[in-house]
Design a protein around this motif. Structure first.
Motif, PDB file in Angstrom:
ATOM      1  N   ALA A  11      -2.468  -5.558  16.760  1.00 58.49           N
ATOM      2  CA  ALA A  11      -2.514  -4.440  15.804  1.00 58.49           C
ATOM      3  C   ALA A  11      -3.887  -3.775  15.829  1.00 58.49           C
ATOM      4  N   SER A  12      -4.938  -4.568  15.943  1.00 55.01           N
ATOM      5  CA  SER A  12      -6.295  -4.005  16.028  1.00 55.01           C
ATOM      6  C   SER A  12      -6.469  -3.189  17.304  1.00 55.01           C
ATOM      7  N   GLU A  49      -4.669   0.084  16.839  1.00 56.75           N
ATOM      8  CA  GLU A  49      -5.442   0.934  15.936  1.00 56.75           C
ATOM      9  C   GLU A  49      -6.647   1.541  16.654  1.00 56.75           C
ATOM     10  N   TYR A  50      -7.339   0.709  17.426  1.00 52.67           N
ATOM     11  CA  TYR A  50      -8.508   1.190  18.165  1.00 52.67           C
ATOM     12  C   TYR A  50      -8.100   2.268  19.171  1.00 52.67           C
ATOM     13  N   ASP A  85      -7.507   5.427  17.413  1.00 46.58           N
ATOM     14  CA  ASP A  85      -8.759   6.066  16.992  1.00 46.58           C
ATOM     15  C   ASP A  85      -9.440   6.771  18.161  1.00 46.58           C
TER      16      ASP A  85
END
Length: 137
Positions: free
Chosen positions: A37-38, A41-42, A45
């Motif tokens: 998930a990180s 998300e990264y 971004d």
């Protein structure tokens, strides 16, 4: 130790180690999902989804092809609403391999749980002894 007992022991060890690995992966799947998930998300971004950024998760994603489709959607359309389709766990190939091992073990054992080398195949007693003497086994 006779050949049947040794083959049975080896099959049981292999079977147990596969289930231990399964249990260990089940315990850490939450942290893998969090890391995934990180990473998503990264990438969002940064605005660029690269397959290479997700390769570390490949062994844990059951539907890798779906992830590739989602990455393509993100890069071509600018978004994807399919991220919830990602399934963590064993791939179909892994599940098939486990089923094959379970079938081999059950078909090779008689009602007492002993391996029947005539039924399930295996190394002949003479070859087994030769392997023990030469250290090849």
């Amino acid at each position: 130790m006779n050949k049947n007992a040794r083959e049975k022991e080896l099959l049981e060890e292999a079977y147990a180690s596969l289930y231990e690995a399964k249990d260990e992966s089940a315990e850490s799947i939450e942290s893998i999902e969090d890391r995934f998930a990180s990473a998503v998300e990264y990438a969002g971004d940064v605005g660029e989804f690269n397959v290479q950024d997700f390769l570390e998760f490949k062994p844990y994603i059951a539907n890798w092809d779906t992830l590739l489709e989602i990455i393509d959607e993100e890069n071509t359309e600018g978004f994807s609403e399919r991220w919830e389709e990602i399934k963590f766990g064993r791939s179909e190939e892994d599940n098939e391999g486990m089923s094959n091992l379970e079938a081999l073990i059950s078909s090779s054992a008689n009602e007492d749980g002993e391996i029947d080398i005539k039924q399930g195949g295996g190394t002949s007693p003479a070859a087994f002894d030769a392997e023990e003497k030469t250290g090849l086994g």
